[in-house]
Design a protein around this motif. Structure first.
Motif, short mmCIF file in Angstrom:
data_model
loop_
_atom_site.label_atom_id
_atom_site.label_comp_id
_atom_site.label_asym_id
_atom_site.label_seq_id
_atom_site.Cartn_x
_atom_site.Cartn_y
_atom_site.Cartn_z
N ALA A 75 0.83 -1.20 0.00
CA ALA A 75 0.00 0.00 0.00
C ALA A 75 0.87 1.26 0.00
O ALA A 75 0.57 2.23 -0.71
CB ALA A 75 -0.93 -0.02 1.22
N ARG A 78 2.25 1.85 -3.45
CA ARG A 78 1.25 2.36 -4.37
C ARG A 78 0.95 3.84 -4.09
O ARG A 78 0.78 4.63 -5.02
CB ARG A 78 -0.04 1.54 -4.24
CG ARG A 78 0.10 0.10 -4.70
CD ARG A 78 0.30 0.00 -6.21
NE ARG A 78 -0.93 0.31 -6.92
CZ ARG A 78 -1.01 0.97 -8.07
NH1 ARG A 78 0.10 1.45 -8.63
NH2 ARG A 78 -2.16 1.18 -8.65
N ASN A 105 -5.91 -0.71 -10.73
CA ASN A 105 -5.95 0.71 -10.38
C ASN A 105 -6.27 0.89 -8.89
O ASN A 105 -6.98 0.09 -8.28
CB ASN A 105 -7.01 1.44 -11.21
CG ASN A 105 -6.73 1.36 -12.70
OD1 ASN A 105 -5.58 1.32 -13.12
ND2 ASN A 105 -7.78 1.32 -13.51
N PHE A 106 -5.73 1.99 -8.31
CA PHE A 106 -6.00 2.31 -6.92
C PHE A 106 -7.45 2.80 -6.80
O PHE A 106 -7.93 3.53 -7.65
CB PHE A 106 -5.03 3.43 -6.48
CG PHE A 106 -5.19 3.84 -5.05
CD1 PHE A 106 -4.54 3.15 -4.04
CD2 PHE A 106 -6.00 4.92 -4.71
CE1 PHE A 106 -4.70 3.55 -2.72
CE2 PHE A 106 -6.16 5.31 -3.40
CZ PHE A 106 -5.50 4.61 -2.40
N PRO A 107 -8.23 2.42 -5.77
CA PRO A 107 -7.86 1.58 -4.61
C PRO A 107 -8.24 0.11 -4.78
O PRO A 107 -8.14 -0.66 -3.84
CB PRO A 107 -8.71 2.20 -3.50
CG PRO A 107 -9.99 2.57 -4.20
CD PRO A 107 -9.57 3.03 -5.59
N ASP A 109 -6.82 -2.23 -6.42
CA ASP A 109 -5.71 -3.17 -6.25
C ASP A 109 -5.52 -3.50 -4.78
O ASP A 109 -5.26 -4.65 -4.42
CB ASP A 109 -4.44 -2.59 -6.86
CG ASP A 109 -4.06 -1.24 -6.29
OD1 ASP A 109 -4.92 -0.60 -5.66
OD2 ASP A 109 -2.90 -0.83 -6.47
N LEU A 110 -5.68 -2.52 -3.90
CA LEU A 110 -5.58 -2.78 -2.46
C LEU A 110 -6.72 -3.67 -1.98
O LEU A 110 -6.53 -4.57 -1.16
CB LEU A 110 -5.59 -1.47 -1.68
CG LEU A 110 -4.47 -0.46 -1.97
CD1 LEU A 110 -4.56 0.72 -1.02
CD2 LEU A 110 -3.11 -1.14 -1.85
#
Length: 586
Positions: A75, A78, A105-107, A109-110
């Motif tokens: 995180a 990123r 893409n964020f968020p 991917d988290l």
């Protein structure tokens, strides 16, 4: 009122049993036939052993700490604009939920990385707990997978970037269509109608349309004889024994995809059994009724229509198991009417029954028996629900995303229409099948009696062709492969094809993505273990059908004029055009 032949105690026990059965049957309507007691017992076995193992608990806490640090580093990377390596990947190579570019893409991917780490941790938590039985470990791992699949971020609008992008693009029209799709599916389920699109495939018109006639009918089956498509035919007829869990026309799909049509076009005289869809009045039908009134009655009819000829027998799935029981009984009794035996995704040994083992233990079988006792049969929807849970990500949640969040409708292919055409299983037969074969494995262990006398699978000396499929969740190919162990006095040819339990069998020539392996073990040759089979037997491209048909041809005589389709008088006159009446029962 107390029964005159019962004591007060016996009558009280009978009434208590009736109450218990009705209670379990009521629960089963909402649990897809799964026993809450059996599932709870597995969870307790796992939980009590884990609670008594501080070392395992500490290792899980360490793993959670490492996962948190890895996720934190990912995180941070990123957020600072670097491109760190993902900290987790799918636990299965078949899991493609997060492959879309939007998930990188964020968020999001988290979100999906956090989910995958959680999934991996639960895999560690539910395995390797000493003292837990293997069956209970498998059940707990299955339960944890169901919970995690339910909470997957891909299933929900706010956490699925692909759905959000489509929603913005369409101004929410996809959600409106999805809501309409959900209402339509709910209405169809409540009214017990087939899924949308299945009505485009009509049995006898689009499916199961190879020309033929019903030449015999009794309380469990209709026997269909197919009309010849060639001027001459091989003298030995072929009898197909399908499973009665589903309808026979999996082997007679649309033209060009029909195994029956393929055999007929190659010059074989083909008969197939079409099982009756049982109701409450058929609850007392047992395994031996299906053997006697199914396989043996069909052989009797064929012997009259095509006299003085041996018969090539073919069994698919549970029909293959029944065929083996019949062949072993015939071997015991000196009945030599069979020329060969072909087994399609059929098991004799049930010590490794695949993922279905999750649903088979004493508690689960008792629960199913109580459900069937009330109705007299097991409804096909309960079996379909259990099969869907085995692959919930592919068969349940992917459909929710596609149909209800994306608002799309996929086309229904022939195999899907067949799969929606469910059948029922009689109470007594299913109970005997689960207890004598799944739980006790009586057949291969020499405890299975027919007519009060034991039968032995090793007595079968017929040339045998067996087919397993690589992705079979119902009859795992290694279990099917054990036929090489059980028939020491028979030549066994084993084909392993790509695909699953159904798609791997329905593999006509010209299929662009199928491959298969083929090996024959002659009588007296050493057994080839499955691991060596994979190493030493090369892969071929295409369908296994031509090799099997050539195998049948090699064991057949010179071609002759076709026999009549049914007889002009007597017991085996044509009764109806194929596919008959039983296959259309709901």
């Amino acid at each position: 009122m107390v029964h005159p032949m019962m004591s007060d105690t016996e009558e009280g026990e009978r009434q208590a049993l009736t109450v218990d059965r009705l209670y379990h049957a009521g629960i089963g309507r909402f649990s897809l036939g799964l026993s809450p007691a059996a599932l709870s017992l597995a969870a307790f076995d796992w939980g009590i052993h884990l609670a008594a193992q501080p070392g395992k608990q500490f290792a899980l806490m360490e793993e959670a700490g490492r996962d948190a640090m890895r996720f934190g580093a990912y995180a941070a990377g990123r957020l600072t604009g670097t491109c760190p390596e993902p900290c987790a990947g799918p636990s299965s190579g078949e899991d493609d939920r997060f492959e879309g570019k939007q998930w990188q893409n964020f968020p999001y991917d988290l979100i999906h990385q956090g989910f995958l780490l959680t999934q991996q941790w639960w895999q560690s938590a539910t395995t390797g707990v000493r003292g837990v039985t293997q069956h209970h470990e498998d059940v707990v791992r299955f339960l944890s997978r169901q919970v995690l699949d339910f909470y997957s971020p891909s299933n929900y609008l706010p956490t699925n970037p692909e759905v959000l992008e489509e929603t913005v693009r369409q101004g929410g029209a996809n959600l409106m269509r999805g809501f309409a799709n959900a209402l339509e599916d709910t209405e169809r389920n409540l009214s017990e109608r087939p899924p949308v699109g299945a009505e485009e495939w009509q049995v006898g018109e689009d499916l199961a349309c190879t020309p033929g006639k019903v030449v015999y009918r009794n309380r469990v089956m209709e026997l269909i004889q197919y009309e010849p498509a060639t001027k001459t035919v091989y003298p030995e007829p072929v009898l197909i024994v399908p499973a009665w869990i589903m309808k026979y026309y999996i082997l007679d799909l649309r033209p060009g995809r029909s195994l029956i049509e393929y055999l007929v076009n190659k010059g074989h005289t083909v008969f197939t059994i079409s099982w009756k869809n049982p109701g409450r009045d058929d609850s007392n039908l047992g395994m031996d009724d299906y053997r006697r009134d199914g396989v043996m009655a069909a052989l009797e009819a064929i012997n009259h229509i095509v006299p003085e000829r041996k018969v090539h027998s073919v069994g698919y799935c549970l029909g293959g198991t029944l065929l083996m029981l019949a062949a072993a009984t015939m071997a015991r009794d000196g009945d030599d009417r069979l020329a060969s035996m072909t087994l399609l995704a059929a098991q004799a040994d049930f010590t490794e029954p695949g993922e279905l083992e999750l649903f088979i233990d004493e508690g689960q079988v008792t629960f199913l028996e109580d459900m069937m006792w009330e109705q007299g049969y097991l409804d096909g929807s309960k079996m379909a629900g259990a099969f869907q849970l085995l692959r919930s990500n592919d068969l349940i949640y992917s459909r929710i995303i596609h149909d209800y969040l994306m608002g799309k409708r996929g086309s229904v292919i022939d195999l899907m229409a067949w799969n929606a055409d469910t059948t029922r299983l009689p109470y007594r037969m299913h109970s005997e099948y689960l207890r004598r074969l799944f739980l006790n494995n009586d057949f291969v262990e020499g405890r299975y009696d027919v007519g009060g006398q034991p039968i032995h699978i090793g007595d079968i000396q017929l040339p045998t062709f067996a087919v397993g499929t690589e992705k079979d969740h119902i009859a795992p190919w290694r279990s099917v492969y054990k036929i090489n162990r059980f028939l020491p006095q028979a030549d066994v040819t084993f084909a392993l094809t790509t695909g699953g339990h159904n798609a791997g069998i329905v593999t006509p020539p010209g299929h662009p993505r199928r491959t298969y392996r083929l090996h024959t073990r002659r009588v007296g040759e050493l057994y080839l273990p499955p691991e060596l089979y994979l190493e030493q037997v090369g892969s071929k491209t295409g369908s296994w059908w031509p090799d099997w048909e050539a195998w049948l041809r090699e064991r057949s005589g010179s071609r002759v004029a076709p026999p009549p389709v049914g007889l002009t008088e007597g017991s085996y006159q044509p009764l109806a055009e194929a596919p008959g009446t039983y296959v259309k029962q709901r």
